[in-house]
Enzyme design. Structure first.
Site, PDB file in Angstrom:
ATOM      1  N   MET A  86       0.846  -1.191   0.000  1.00 13.34           N
ATOM      2  CA  MET A  86       0.000   0.000   0.000  1.00 13.34           C
ATOM      3  C   MET A  86       0.877   1.234   0.000  1.00 13.34           C
ATOM      4  O   MET A  86       2.017   1.196   0.456  1.00 13.34           O
ATOM      5  CB  MET A  86      -0.920   0.016   1.217  1.00 13.34           C
ATOM      6  CG  MET A  86      -1.958   1.119   1.176  1.00 13.34           C
ATOM      7  SD  MET A  86      -2.606   1.479   2.807  1.00 13.34           S
ATOM      8  CE  MET A  86      -1.221   2.389   3.512  1.00 13.34           C
ATOM      9  N   CYS A  87       0.313   2.337  -0.493  1.00  7.09           N
ATOM     10  CA  CYS A  87       1.090   3.562  -0.589  1.00  7.09           C
ATOM     11  C   CYS A  87       0.217   4.781  -0.370  1.00  7.09           C
ATOM     12  O   CYS A  87      -1.012   4.716  -0.470  1.00  7.09           O
ATOM     13  CB  CYS A  87       1.738   3.672  -1.974  1.00  7.09           C
ATOM     14  SG  CYS A  87       2.743   2.260  -2.419  1.00  7.09           S
ATOM     15  N   GLY A  88       0.888   5.879  -0.096  1.00 14.62           N
ATOM     16  CA  GLY A  88       0.270   7.182  -0.196  1.00 14.62           C
ATOM     17  C   GLY A  88       0.774   7.811  -1.468  1.00 14.62           C
ATOM     18  O   GLY A  88       1.990   7.974  -1.639  1.00 14.62           O
ATOM     19  N   ASN A 121      -0.962   2.605  -5.846  1.00 16.19           N
ATOM     20  CA  ASN A 121      -1.419   2.201  -4.524  1.00 16.19           C
ATOM     21  C   ASN A 121      -2.352   1.017  -4.719  1.00 16.19           C
ATOM     22  O   ASN A 121      -3.554   1.188  -4.914  1.00 16.19           O
ATOM     23  CB  ASN A 121      -2.145   3.351  -3.817  1.00 16.19           C
ATOM     24  CG  ASN A 121      -2.735   2.927  -2.495  1.00 16.19           C
ATOM     25  OD1 ASN A 121      -2.249   2.001  -1.845  1.00 16.19           O
ATOM     26  ND2 ASN A 121      -3.810   3.593  -2.092  1.00 16.19           N
TER      27      ASN A 121
END
Length: 614
Positions: A1-3, A76
């Site tokens: 997951m990412c921002g 993401n």
């Protein structure tokens, strides 16, 4: 997951971006942070990309990813099927490689259509100077947009910041009706932004037409959205909803006998037809959970316990039907020596003030003490945190221990006082829930934020001890009620309009879940550097449930606690669960008692003034 973050500026001036947004993006992705700018001083536009990575699979791949031809990707998402990804490979690198080999729009749409799993992305395709972005079909990852006309800049981000005061925000969630393309050369010349929409489609019928009002309302002021002229679409990853109606219009209502509801389910399960359908749902759900709990990285610090002592997976856990099934299925696929964290949140019950002695009328019968179903704490309960979800959670823990006594089930009691709720709402949650703003968003957002944080107590053989969940994956049961008629409004609609009305309600439920729930929950859980995963919204699960006629999923002529989500209740019995299989639906805001903690005379749809920043 990412921002992930992208700032598209159509002016020569450099655009500053909020430090508060940057900090929230970093909390989503604590393992790697990096910025990339494309466009340069000679270009009539500039794109700033920023990405913050939570490492979940394969080799850590810093983002933004810039390939050898200059394409830039911020991603993401998680790939659970569609594209082959080896255990040692990283999803982001695989997606970047596939997109790099694409020429025209049809190639990019083909790649995105094959993906199975949650995703949101922004992609600069250097050939042709295009900016692509969007969310998956179900909107399981957050993506927000806004346009600042003063500086002529478009912003796309996983999470924003709520502005202080009661002013109307310009942030909106990007509608999950397709993907969008911006012709950067054209918009730079025109000085305004136009989005080409490439919609999801079932068998050639695009899904934008029925959602066009929502799309138009969400387009940032100063921008325009148009359907792509070529008529290209994305292929929907799930099949359409089965809208068939039973042949018998006058169905005989089934009245329960005096025996328990559990016996009713056992009798239904004994029929071959139900047996086969339960087996099929058990399989697809089990596979959905397996894909989400296996092959997880685990970092071991020098001073931390061994991996076998720490959980990689946690479950938002009330002891209700949905979370119990997730726990039972996770138990099948997580090695027996690894613990599973069960995150159970409770908001402190408020003890009602005692009336003054002089205010009591002589001879008038006094009210009985309020139990845990009311506003205050029952004097007989051992704790002001003995809310309904805490009680059913402990009962569910007992069932899970009976299923697998060898497993260490960490039942994490997360107790929240009114003071801490108000403090963290202002500091964190109001920004994460934003741009949603109802009383319901406040209640669910706060409850999920505290639960996902995982800071509480566990009780072993002795007294409770402080505990912080180590799990980076948080399973949540959202999606079960929307697909299997679990809410009380489904029963109301069925009573008024029969199966036809119920089907319309379910179709609406699944269509609006991206904007009502999923972006918010992704932002709230991601704030802890953890990833929300939704097994009930796995593409195979949704397709399977969509393919079934509605009367095989629910029978709302049966009593509450049996008829709604009937197929799921039968699945629970097949998995060996007991009383939890017949627990009626109880919304998180009521089960955790957050709805009783502050203002009590509100509607769920009211605008929540508590979310306003000071």
């Amino acid at each position: 997951m990412c921002g992930i973050f992208c700032l598209l500026s159509l002016s020569a001036a450099r655009c500053a971006w909020s430090e508060a947004v940057h900090e929230r993006l970093k909390r989503r992705g604590p393992d790697s942070s990096q910025d990339v700018t494309v466009g340069g001083t000679d270009a009539c536009y500039r794109c700033l990309f920023s990405a913050h990575v939570l490492h979940m699979k394969g080799l850590l791949t810093p983002q933004p990813v810039q390939d050898h031809t200059g394409n830039v990707l911020v991603w993401n998402g998680e790939i659970f099927g569609g594209l082959p990804v080896m255990p040692e490979e990283n999803d982001t690198a695989v997606v970047s490689q596939r997109l790099s080999s694409c020429d025209g729009p049809s190639d990019i749409l083909s790649v995105l259509s094959t993906l199975r799993g949650p995703w949101a992305f922004v992609y600069h395709q250097k050939a042709g100077d295009y900016l692509w972005f969007g969310r998956d079909f179900l909107g399981r990852r957050s993506l927000l947009w806004t346009f600042d006309a003063e500086v002529n800049a478009l912003t796309l981000t996983s999470v924003a910041a709520r502005e202080s005061g009661p002013t109307q925000s310009s942030w909106q969630e990007v509608p999950a009706v397709g993907v969008y393309r911006v012709d950067l050369k054209a918009v730079a010349e025109a000085g305004c932004v136009t989005f080409e929409v490439y919609p999801w489609a079932h068998g050639g019928r695009d899904l934008v037409s029925r959602n066009s009002p929502a799309v138009l309302e969400s387009v940032p002021s100063g921008c325009t959205a148009v359907m792509n002229r070529s008529g290209l679409v994305l292929t929907s990853p799930v099949c359409p909803l089965n809208t068939s109606i039973p042949k018998l219009s006058d169905e005989e209502e089934i009245h329960p006998n005096s025996h328990s509801h559990v016996t009713d389910l056992e009798q239904l399960l004994a029929s071959k037809e139900n047996n086969d359908e339960v087996n099929r749902l058990t399989y697809v759900l089990s596979e959905a959970v397996r894909r989400r709990v296996q092959s997880l990285p685990f970092k071991v610090q020098d001073d931390s316990p061994s991996p076998d002592e720490l959980a990689s997976v946690a479950i938002l856990f009330s002891g209700g039907l949905d979370s119990m099934i997730l726990a039972a299925l996770a138990d099948r696929h997580i090695p027996a020596h690894q613990p599973i964290d069960l995150l159970n949140v409770a908001f402190k019950l408020q003890v009602p003030k005692k009336p003054k002695e002089s205010a009591r009328r002589p001879g008038k019968r006094q009210n009985k003490p309020t139990d845990c179903k009311g506003d205050g704490a029952d004097p007989q309960t051992s704790s002001p945190f003995d809310v309904p979800d805490r009680i059913t959670g402990k009962a569910g823990l007992g069932e899970l221990r009976d299923l697998n006594p060898e497993r260490r089930w960490n039942f994490v009691e997360i107790d929240v006082t009114k003071e801490e709720l108000q403090k963290m709402r202002q500091e964190r949650v109001c920004h994460l829930v934003h741009p949603l703003e109802t009383v319901l968003d406040d209640s669910i957002g706060c409850a999920v934020w505290f639960a996902a944080r995982g800071i509480g107590y566990v009780t072993g053989h002795g007294d409770p001890r402080p505990f912080t969940s180590s799990a980076k994956v948080v399973l949540t049961g959202i999606g079960a009620d929307e697909q299997l008629a679990g809410y009380s409004r489904h029963r109301v609609r069925f009573t008024a309009s029969g199966h036809e009305g119920l089907i319309q309600e379910l179709e609406m439920e699944l269509g609006r879940i991206p904007s009502r729930n999923l972006g918010r929950d992704d932002r709230v859980i991601g704030d802890h550097g953890k990833e929300a995963r939704f097994p009930y919204l796995d593409e195979d699960v949704v397709s399977h449930l969509n393919s079934l006629p509605v009367w095989e999923k629910a029978d709302l002529s049966l009593p509450r606690g049996v008829g709604e989500k009937l197929l799921l209740r039968l699945t629970a019995k097949r998995l060996g669960l007991g009383q939890s299989a017949v627990l009626p639906k109880r919304a998180m805001q009521f089960g955790s008692r957050i709805a009783k903690m502050e203002a009590r005379h509100e509607k769920a749809s009211d605008r929540c003034t508590r979310l306003l920043t000071e």
